[in-house]
Design an enzyme around this catalytic site. Structure first.
Site, mmCIF file in Angstrom:
data_model
loop_
_atom_site.group_PDB
_atom_site.id
_atom_site.type_symbol
_atom_site.label_atom_id
_atom_site.label_comp_id
_atom_site.label_asym_id
_atom_site.label_seq_id
_atom_site.Cartn_x
_atom_site.Cartn_y
_atom_site.Cartn_z
ATOM 1 N N ASP A 286 0.770 -1.162 0.075
ATOM 2 C CA ASP A 286 -0.087 0.164 -0.245
ATOM 3 C C ASP A 286 0.942 1.236 -0.010
ATOM 4 O O ASP A 286 1.784 1.445 0.802
ATOM 5 C CB ASP A 286 -0.779 0.224 1.291
ATOM 6 C CG ASP A 286 -1.700 1.052 1.254
ATOM 7 O OD1 ASP A 286 -2.663 1.271 0.685
ATOM 8 O OD2 ASP A 286 -1.684 1.983 2.423
ATOM 9 N N GLU A 328 1.506 -1.056 -5.651
ATOM 10 C CA GLU A 328 0.182 0.179 -5.431
ATOM 11 C C GLU A 328 0.719 1.337 -5.869
ATOM 12 O O GLU A 328 0.928 2.242 -4.939
ATOM 13 C CB GLU A 328 -0.667 -0.046 -4.276
ATOM 14 C CG GLU A 328 -1.853 0.784 -4.589
ATOM 15 C CD GLU A 328 -2.130 1.994 -3.636
ATOM 16 O OE1 GLU A 328 -3.133 2.869 -4.263
ATOM 17 O OE2 GLU A 328 -1.615 2.137 -2.663
HETATM 18 C C1 GLC Z 1 -3.770 3.548 -0.630
HETATM 19 C C2 GLC Z 1 -5.366 3.005 -0.515
HETATM 20 C C3 GLC Z 1 -5.981 4.181 -0.212
HETATM 21 C C4 GLC Z 1 -5.462 4.758 1.196
HETATM 22 C C5 GLC Z 1 -4.210 5.022 1.067
HETATM 23 C C6 GLC Z 1 -3.419 5.262 2.544
HETATM 24 O O1 GLC Z 1 -3.757 4.387 -1.645
HETATM 25 O O2 GLC Z 1 -5.522 2.366 -1.785
HETATM 26 O O3 GLC Z 1 -7.693 3.578 0.142
HETATM 27 O O4 GLC Z 1 -6.257 6.017 1.340
HETATM 28 O O5 GLC Z 1 -3.407 4.156 0.449
HETATM 29 O O6 GLC Z 1 -3.261 3.939 2.943
HETATM 30 C C1 GLC Z 2 -3.324 9.229 -4.232
HETATM 31 C C2 GLC Z 2 -2.238 8.337 -3.972
HETATM 32 C C3 GLC Z 2 -2.751 6.715 -3.863
HETATM 33 C C4 GLC Z 2 -4.063 6.572 -3.267
HETATM 34 C C5 GLC Z 2 -5.021 7.761 -3.610
HETATM 35 C C6 GLC Z 2 -6.209 7.575 -2.421
HETATM 36 O O1 GLC Z 2 -3.699 9.005 -5.674
HETATM 37 O O2 GLC Z 2 -1.207 8.342 -4.987
HETATM 38 O O3 GLC Z 2 -1.795 6.160 -3.574
HETATM 39 O O4 GLC Z 2 -4.690 5.407 -3.663
HETATM 40 O O5 GLC Z 2 -4.409 8.814 -3.214
HETATM 41 O O6 GLC Z 2 -7.200 8.439 -2.877
#
Ligand code: GLC
Ligand code: GLC
Length: 649
Positions: A286, A328
């Protein structure tokens, strides 16, 4: 002395000092064997980041103890799986692999209820199940579970760790791979480490980025972006108890971990191995782009973030080689690519394909998609994309501005258009989306909404318009069809397969109403899954009929996918079709199998010269979705509105 010699000497010393008595003879042998193979790389990465610290070797030795404990706790059945996967490391390239991501509470509602869902997963063809973060988290807003208070405890509302292990074994027996989140950029402010920090324990205060006053945060802030500007401005939160500023990239209750401290690396490795030992096939890394901070940069995608992830990967190779990493990184396409490597992340979300599929639906044009995929689709043969259409998050328009410029598209204006289009503000738009994270200072915004609502089903049902309902369904199948055929693991987002509409109930929930991503976090009930498995369409209302048509359509495509190797390990060539509304690619493997996919993003039949079929290198072609021999009328090839053809040699 060379690096290699240094690392060998270092390992011998560590092996003398580390107590292996607690391990069985077999485990001790396994552990030392794997260490000898992977320690040189681990040593290189670790000393690259921490070598300048006087106590680096002390921490490295501690890390080896963490790894030893990980081996000790790994169950025999998982050790067997390790051997199996080492023999077949590219399992994720099988055409049978199809993923689904779901929230336990929205599908269960508890872990133990998911056992009853296994027949549903199997009926659809799902072989990979990502359970959204299910760990202990703060009550109320926990960023959908992404604020973790204890990695070793399941959120009591979902069950227990024992339930999770039982489920993991049941899934494994059924050939379904479990995927869990590794949320390692931050912990919640209720994690034991944060609590100790709050009580003034300096050892734990050093686990986070804390600042006595705002001067250093202000310097960092100059080059940082804001992730959730609608709920909180900036990247730092003042904590009254400690009287300090805390680095909080996401929400104020998510404290960024300080990876410049080797103790943090070791401690989180221990948590990671705990998760690996539950029995998962992949860990979803994540927010991995954010783990290393460097003054004067945007603190995303820094070189040392890569080094650290490679070091984590070495640790996995030593303790749990059956587990792979999924990246991710929702960032610039060139940066997304940099995480993808056998030694770093074997799997990666493909946010570029996702965003550009939506772009093509809105514009009915495919040149940005075609050009971008030509530039950025090819990755290492040993890795795989995870291709998705929707997920629990928003859609961000992370395409490459340079590619846009090349095509004469103004990226800023185009993103504005896409936001207008998908939030339904653009006249004639079919989409019912919700704006997300609108930044008051620069007008930036992203989009939320369910697959079905963004594809036009919500509006079409409201107007009871049969032909628009048909179009909406075709759009859903078109987008998913591409993820099934283009190469990589397709990842369904639970509720998409049933064409569920936006769920606006979050607006009445105090813990959720400020976060519009909840509009696309939608429950799938027992009735829904029953409907999909058993219903006959005569007895259903319009919405249920649409649901069933999408389910059956996806199910049929997944079946076709699983039957041919060319959907698995094969090369993808993106083809210029010469038709501005069509997107096409060729898949070819070493056994001479070929597959040509042509997709029409417009509401009108499209024609192109049948020369494109030469790519198949064969006189006879079969269309796999209709299972018919494909007949060409004269020189022109026609693709019906919003449809695709899967042509095989
Ligand atoms: C990732 C998750 C998102 C979350 C963020 C912080 O992007 O997909 O839902 O808010 O990380 O953990
Ligand atoms: C931003 C981050 C991504 C996360 C998202 C959550 O785009 O780069 O990691 O999933 O915010 O809204």
């Amino acid at each position: 002395m060379s690096y290699a010699a240094n690392s060998a000497t270092c390992l011998e010393r560590i092996l003398k000092a580390v107590d292996l008595q607690g391990l069985s003879k077999k485990d001790a042998a396994l552990f030392t064997r794997r260490l000898r193979t992977h320690f040189p790389a681990l040593f290189e990465k670790y000393t690259h980041v921490y070598g300048h610290q006087y106590d680096c070797y002390f921490h490295l030795q501690n890390l080896v103890e963490v790894l030893r404990d990980g081996v000790k706790r790994r169950k025999p059945s998982l050790k067997q799986l390790d051997e199996q996967r080492l023999r077949n490391p590219l399992w994720y390239k099988s055409p049978k692999e199809v993923g689904m991501a779901c929230y336990v509470d929205l599908l269960g509602p508890e872990l133990k209820d998911l056992h009853d869902r296994i027949p549903y997963f199997k009926a659809l063809g799902v072989t990979y199940l990502h359970l959204m973060p299910l760990y202990s988290a703060p009550e109320g807003d926990s960023d959908g579970g992404y604020a973790v208070s204890d990695y070793r405890k399941v959120n009591p509302s979902l069950g227990t760790m024992a339930d999770l292990e039982i489920l993991s074994e049941a899934l494994q027996r059924e050939g379904i791979n479990l995927v869990l989140d590794f949320v390692f950029n931050h912990t919640s402010d209720e994690h034991a480490w944060a609590k100790a920090a709050l009580q003034g324990d300096t050892q734990y205060q050093n686990y986070y980025y804390l600042f006595d006053d705002k001067s250093i945060p202000d310097q960092y802030e100059k080059s940082l972006r804001e992730i959730f500007p609608q709920v909180r401005r900036g990247n730092f939160t003042y904590n009254e108890t400690m009287e300090k500023w805390v680095w909080t990239t996401f929400n104020s209750f998510q404290w960024d971990l300080n990876y410049s401290n080797p103790e943090v690396f070791n401690a989180i490795t221990s948590e990671m191995l705990f998760l690996a030992n539950i029995g998962c096939a992949a860990l979803r890394l994540d927010a991995l782009a954010f783990i290393w901070k460097e003054m004067g940069t945007n603190c995303e995608n820094q070189d040392k973030a890569h080094t650290l992830i490679q070091a984590f990967n070495c640790c996995l190779q030593i303790v749990a080689p059956a587990v792979v990493f999924k990246s991710e990184a929702i960032v610039h396409p060139d940066e997304v690519m940099k995480y993808i490597d056998k030694e770093e992340c074997q799997l990666s979300y493909n946010p570029l394909l996702m965003a550009l599929l939506w772009n093509s639906l809105a514009t009915r044009k495919t040149r940005l998609l075609t050009r971008s995929m030509q530039k950025s689709f090819t990755i290492s043969d040993q890795c795989s994309w995870v291709n998705y259409v929707r997920c629990h998050d928003d859609i961000g328009w992370t395409f490459d501005d340079d590619v846009a410029h090349e095509l004469g598209i103004n990226p800023h204006d185009h993103r504005f258009f896409l936001n207008q289009f998908f939030t339904g503000r653009f006249e004639g738009s079919f989409a019912n989306g919700v704006p997300f994270a609108e930044n008051p200072s620069n007008g930036d915004c992203r989009v939320c909404g369910s697959l079905a609502s963004l594809c036009g089903l919500e509006g079409a049902l409201a107007d009871n318009d049969k032909s628009r309902i048909d179009d909406a369904i075709k759009r859903m199948l078109l987008l998913y069809g591409i993820t099934f055929s283009i190469g990589g693991i397709p990842l369904l987002y639970s509720s998409d397969e049933l064409a569920k509409l936006n769920d606006y109930s979050y607006r009445n929930d105090e813990a959720k109403c400020h976060d519009d991503r909840w509009v696309n976090r939608i429950a799938v009930t027992k009735e829904d899954t029953q409907l999909a498995l058993t219903a006959r369409s005569q007895m259903l209302n319009q919405e249920q009929q649409a649901s069933l048509r999408v389910f059956k359509g996806l199910q049929a495509m997944i079946k076709v996918r699983g039957e041919r190797d060319v959907f698995g390990d094969a090369k993808t060539h993106i083809i210029d079709t010469g038709n501005p509304h069509c997107f096409a690619f060729l898949r070819a493997n070493n056994n001479g199998e070929r597959l040509l996919v042509i997709c029409n993003f417009s509401e009108h039949t499209q024609h192109m010269h049948s020369d494109i079929l030469r790519n198949l290198d064969s006189g006879q072609t079969k269309e796999l979705l209709t299972n018919r021999n494909f007949v060409i009328n004269s020189d022109a090839l026609s693709i019906p509105p919003l449809e695709q053809v899967w042509l095989a040699n």
